[in-house]
Write a protein that holds these residues in place. Structure first.
Motif: not given
Length: 660
Positions: A85, A87, A97-101, A120, A285, A564
């Motif tokens: 988890r 960013t 920013m990109v969430t990377d989870h 993902y 990602r 955004e």
């Protein structure tokens, strides 16, 4: 933060023993997606969403020219899994920013190779990994997508006689998988409608030193299989304007590999809401991290561009064309409206010699650069691929020293390993000299904009240039509400919008020197919001824009990168609406196909406050005269809804300023 999994014990990485072999299961963080990898006589995978099978048991393998096959009679060493988890910064993209989870499982095998699966919430990807140190050749890679039913697919077929040489531009052909053309192959991305609102976008990411993947009809009626261009062994200068290398002979393998490496990701993005595809960042990602340490010099923005309208300007006392007087006129226009760049497209260098050091006598580049610098406008030069490649270091050094800001490189028209290597070499060289790149005649980005953030834009899209020669049988309006859900999944698109001559349905015709767009004026304005495009063209003539001050003010003022992005609504091939934020200011754009419709904008995406909305919407007669529009202002809050009428081929665009 990375949460390390204990070997074979995590709930999302389960090993089970069966009579046929071993099964490994990995789930997405939200548990809705699950992949099962079976290691037996062959290695296969299957993919489920909420317990519904999306991809049936499908084989995967990689064959070396030595006869070794990774994936047949594979001997497992171990399986490890972890959850990650974090960013990722994305400074020149659709969001800051990109969430990377994700959850990931790695299966390691004897023979120095491995398989890496990553889940993902919005998709699954897998890739081969090699730990071999010696030189070897990949004869073929087996990539297969077997579907449980005869789903519809949206396929952009390669055009022309050579399946391995093309511009990666075509409209989408929609048909059941069983009816796809078995004699043709499609370039990526491809969209599969899996029924029940589920869509699967198939693409690839982190494509480096390896050929790009195409898809063909599989052996079964409801499957697609990957195919790859063999490695070129002999090329000759030729093609358009002698600016390409045409492949004359190919090797019996697709790639030469030296040392340990990871191969490209095979990606399946899954959604139950079409709109989510239009703001996807999955390939970003999956891409390799940035290799450009200092990015302060990279400047996205808009470009005054001359090729689309054929240098056709009016009201001047000189002969317009490829000369300094004309380009000074474009520089003045750009400076007057805060446009960051002017491009010198095809024609500034001597024709057919593929030598970028030979400038036509009508152009004095040093004088133009000095004139542009004084007005804070950057100059970008167009370059044919072979002219750029044959003397790349000297070209970049010479023009960077002169003050040129970047290159638009064109006519690669291939994605075999040799050409993919060229793209990386060009990116690395341009970065050393602080030159931005816009890649035309180019395959999809595949996340390359993360690895090299100075590559600001990519073609690989059936852009507005097509209207210069195609009749109304080429339906650009329907394409415009299809491509955001497919090609844009892979990254930015240099579609080159901004036409001021706008044709209602039935009024369009191709005119090379005075081109027009299909659909309404507001359709064109909305494209600046809907399409991701960090280096965005103003395709029409400054003479035309100066007649349309309201439209020009909107286009010139809109950002090209965003903090955004929010998908508001959309359905593939029918309509789309997207909101994007830069600082405190929001923009909203909506498009429809040739069906008139009412579109409701729900402003609940806005932070608390009151906003002044400046709205461009189709005029009362836009269905008959495409240039007809209405501009109005009103106040809105997050609790408001606004119903807008979109004419056939229409759209709307709005700017939302927060009142302090």
């Amino acid at each position: 933060m990375i949460k390390k999994g204990v070997f074979l014990l995590l709930l999302f990485g389960i090993l089970s023993l069966t009579a046929w072999g071993r099964d490994f299961s990995i789930s997405s963080p939200d548990g809705r997606l699950r992949v099962v990898i079976r290691v037996a006589e062959t290695v296969t995978y299957s993919l489920m969403h909420d317990g519904v099978e999306l991809v049936c048991e499908s084989p995967l393998s990689m064959t070396l020219t030595t006869g070794e096959i990774w994936g047949h009679k594979a001997q497992m060493r171990d399986f490890r899994s972890e959850e990650h988890r974090g960013t990722i910064a994305s400074p020149f993209s659709k969001s800051a920013m990109v969430t990377d989870h994700y959850r990931e499982g790695v299966l390691r095998f004897r023979g120095d190779w491995a398989l890496r699966f990553r889940l993902y919430n919005d998709g699954m990807a897998y890739r081969f990994v090699s730990h071999k140190k010696e030189l070897y050749e990949v004869a073929s890679e087996e990539v297969c997508f077997r579907f449980p039913a005869d789903y519809d697919a949206y396929l952009p077929y390669v055009r022309g006689d050579d399946p391995w040489q093309g511009s990666f531009e075509n409209i989408y052909s929609r048909a059941p998988l069983s009816e796809t053309d078995s004699l043709r192959q499609a370039f990526l991305p491809v969209l599969v409608d899996a029924g029940g609102d589920r869509k699967i976008c198939v693409t690839e990411a982190d494509l480096e030193s390896y050929p790009g993947m195409y898809l063909r009809k599989g052996a079964s009626g409801s499957s697609l299989q990957g195919v790859f261009a063999p490695y070129p062994t002999r090329t000759e200068q030729g093609g358009y304007n002698m600016l390409q290398q045409r492949v004359k002979e190919r090797a019996p393998y697709i790639a030469r590999v030296q040392g340990p490496r990871a191969f490209p990701w095979r990606v399946m993005q899954v959604t139950t809401a079409d709109k989510d595809l239009a703001v996807s960042d999955l390939t970003y990602r999956l891409a390799a991290p940035s290799r450009v340490q200092d990015i302060d010099w990279i400047r996205p923005g808009k470009v005054a561009w001359e090729w689309w309208h054929n240098w056709n300007i009016t009201g001047v006392d000189f002969c317009a064309g490829i000369n300094n007087d004309t380009y000074q006129y474009y520089i003045d226009f750009a400076a007057e409206h805060g446009i960051e760049y002017v491009i010198l497209d095809e024609g500034w260098s001597v024709n057919k010699v593929a030598d970028l050091m030979q400038v036509v006598p009508e152009i004095d580049l040093k004088k133009l650069v000095a004139y542009a610098d004084a007005k804070r406008v950057g100059i970008i030069l167009w370059a044919g691929y072979w002219a750029f490649d044959r003397d790349m270091e000297a070209v970049c050094r010479h023009y960077a020293a002169m003050g040129i800001k970047g290159f638009k490189v064109d006519f690669m028209d291939r994605d075999d390993q040799q050409m993919v290597d060229f793209i990386y070499r060009a990116a690395e060289t341009a970065a050393r000299y602080h030159l931005v790149l816009d890649l035309h005649g180019m395959y999809k980005p595949a996340g390359l904009q993360r690895t090299f953030p100075h590559i600001l834009n990519f073609e690989g899209v059936y852009g507005l240039e097509q209207v210069k020669w195609a009749d109304e049988s080429v339906d650009m309006v329907t394409y415009d509400v299809t491509v955001p859900f497919i090609r844009m999944v892979s990254g930015p698109m240099d579609y080159t919008q901004g036409a001021m001559r706008n044709a209602a349905r039935g009024n369009f015709r191709p005119i090379h020197s005075e081109p027009m767009s299909q659909g309404t004026r507001c359709h064109q304005l909305a494209l600046y919001v809907v399409f991701e495009s960090p280096l965005n063209m103003l395709c029409d003539s400054p003479s035309e824009y100066r007649k349309e001050s309201e439209s020009l003010a909107f286009i010139a003022g809109i950002p090209t990168v965003w903090d955004e992005s929010v998908a508001l609504d959309g359905e593939v091939g029918r309509y789309i609406a997207i909101a994007r934020r830069s600082g405190d200011k929001w923009y909203v754009g909506g498009l429809t196909n040739w069906d008139a419709r009412e579109m409701e904008v729900d402003f609940s995406f806005l932070p608390a406050g009151t906003y002044r909305a400046t709205i461009f919407q189709d005029g009362s007669n836009a269905d008959r005269k495409g240039t007809d529009y209405a501009r109005k202002e009103c106040l809105v809050t997050p609790s408001d809804h606004l119903l807008l009428h979109l004419s056939r081929g229409g759209g709307f665009a709005m700017e939302l300023d927060k009142l302090r």
